[in-house]
Scaffold this motif. Structure first.
Motif, mmCIF file in Angstrom:
data_model
loop_
_atom_site.group_PDB
_atom_site.id
_atom_site.type_symbol
_atom_site.label_atom_id
_atom_site.label_comp_id
_atom_site.label_asym_id
_atom_site.label_seq_id
_atom_site.Cartn_x
_atom_site.Cartn_y
_atom_site.Cartn_z
ATOM 1 N N PRO A 234 0.792 -1.223 0.000
ATOM 2 C CA PRO A 234 0.000 0.000 0.000
ATOM 3 C C PRO A 234 0.826 1.275 0.000
ATOM 4 O O PRO A 234 0.329 2.342 -0.365
ATOM 5 N N SER A 235 2.080 1.234 0.444
ATOM 6 C CA SER A 235 2.906 2.433 0.510
ATOM 7 C C SER A 235 3.648 2.705 -0.789
ATOM 8 O O SER A 235 4.312 3.738 -0.913
ATOM 9 N N ARG B 60 3.655 4.006 -4.156
ATOM 10 C CA ARG B 60 2.875 4.830 -5.083
ATOM 11 C C ARG B 60 3.214 4.407 -6.507
ATOM 12 O O ARG B 60 4.378 4.455 -6.914
ATOM 13 N N PRO C 79 -1.832 1.907 -4.159
ATOM 14 C CA PRO C 79 -2.265 3.245 -4.573
ATOM 15 C C PRO C 79 -1.857 3.561 -6.012
ATOM 16 O O PRO C 79 -0.670 3.622 -6.327
ATOM 17 N N VAL D 40 -1.431 6.266 -8.542
ATOM 18 C CA VAL D 40 -1.277 7.718 -8.536
ATOM 19 C C VAL D 40 -1.794 8.335 -9.821
ATOM 20 O O VAL D 40 -2.450 9.379 -9.807
ATOM 21 N N VAL E 234 -8.125 9.175 -11.487
ATOM 22 C CA VAL E 234 -6.768 9.609 -11.184
ATOM 23 C C VAL E 234 -6.308 10.613 -12.237
ATOM 24 O O VAL E 234 -6.907 10.741 -13.309
#
Length: 360
Positions: free
Chosen positions: A6-7, A9, A32, A34, A53
């Motif tokens: 999840p961290s 990007r 995620p 971006v 997005v």
């Protein structure tokens, strides 16, 4: 799902069908997303509407905001985006093949080697449960010494839209061999244990895509006719590896035969057979325990989504700090075999890969 995913990007370069497929898998994993980049305004608008997005016409701005990138552009443009990503130490999931030419592929591999990041090349069939299960059986010795793989990736009528980038050699680098053949070659090498490759010979053909009377039931994309087709639509090849291990290869976008994605893996103690379109693995052996007899065992693994499994492995590699998630060097070997088969077909003789490695 990994704790680190999840961290990370992530962005996507190339927002067509395969880019959207990757975006869907990212969402399922909770990674995620971006944004995305594409030179086509229509593709950008469609992607922005679907995923909510930001999209970009230029990759530099996207690269400023991400830790990892999935590259799904036509083959010719892999190098431009991948090399800059590596220069920025971004993690890269690059769709197969490595590039449209051997020279471009080698430059990508050099950049990946110098980067402080993870790279994975998108040979998603390695992540099918059927293949994983077979590899486990091979590793524990059930097949004995694996010596030969029959690799078939044959469609009855499956030429992509004539006029799309798939059928233009300048952009794709080739036809059925570089599109389907790279999957078959990679899987064969993987199941053989990634041996050193010595030589390859083969013939590529254009027998259907160049015909005005090409008969088909459906076609991916619009058909602009034979004038927009200058690539191969089938290939037959033989690859010789160290230790007398071999691969026989049949790939085609179009043939006058039933389709097959069958792989047969021959070993000294047993053989295995599976088809990429089926979720079933069969092991074949013989025994002298009691009266002599044959044994055919069918195994049905749980079905899985190989693209999702591939992405999960990519983010697990990032999380673990591994620089090579899934074989840039292996992907380069596949590219060298493809190049050798094309050269063999054009020149009419077997091509030594060992000689090319010495020259490089």
């Amino acid at each position: 799902m990994t704790s680190g995913a999840p961290s990370v990007r992530t962005g996507i370069v190339g927002l067509g069908n395969i880019g959207q497929h990757h975006a869907d898998r990212l969402a399922e994993l909770g990674v995620p997303l971006v944004g995305g980049m594409d030179v086509s305004a229509e593709a950008r608008d469609r992607f922005a509407d679907r995923y909510g997005v930001e999209t970009y016409a230029d990759h530099h701005r996207l690269f400023d905001d991400i830790d990892a990138v999935v590259i799904t552009t036509p083959n010719k443009f892999h190098e431009e985006y991948a090399v800059e990503a590596f220069d920025r130490d971004l993690h890269v999931l690059l769709e197969k093949p490595l590039a449209h030419s051997i020279e471009s592929a080698e430059r990508i591999a050099d950049a990946a080697a110098d980067a402080d990041s993870t790279c994975m090349v998108g040979f998603n069939n390695r992540f099918r449960n059927t293949v994983r299960l077979l590899r486990e059986r091979i590793d524990r010795g059930d097949l004995g010494e694996v010596t030969h793989v029959e690799a078939n990736y044959v469609r009855r009528r499956g030429v992509p839209g004539r006029g799309s980038w798939f059928t233009r050699r300048e952009i794709s680098g080739g036809g059925a061999l570089i599109d389907l053949g790279v999957h078959a070659i990679d899987l064969a090498l993987y199941l053989l244990g990634d041996p050193d490759v010595q030589e390859a010979s083969g013939v590529t053909r254009s027998e259907f895509g160049s015909r005005e009377d090409y008969a088909y039931l459906e076609m991916w994309g619009d058909d602009s006719g034979p004038g927009a087709f200058d690539v191969d639509d089938s290939a037959s090849a033989f690859v010789r590896c160290a230790g007398n291990r071999t691969i026989s290869l049949e790939v085609a976008w179009a043939t006058n035969r039933p389709p097959t994605h069958e792989f047969v893996i021959r070993g000294t103690e047993a053989a295995a057979r599976f088809d990429l379109m089926e979720n079933e693995l069969t092991l074949h052996s013989a025994s002298s325990d009691g009266t002599d007899h044959f044994v055919d065992a069918t195994i049905e693994p749980r079905e899985n989504d190989p693209h999702a499994a591939e992405q999960r492995a990519f983010f697990e590699a990032i999380d673990a700090g591994r620089e090579d998630g899934s074989g840039v060097e292996e992907a380069l070997t596949v590219q060298r075999i493809v190049d050798a088969i094309y050269r063999s077909s054009a020149e009419g003789h077997t091509v030594s890969l060992e000689k090319r490695l010495q020259e490089v």
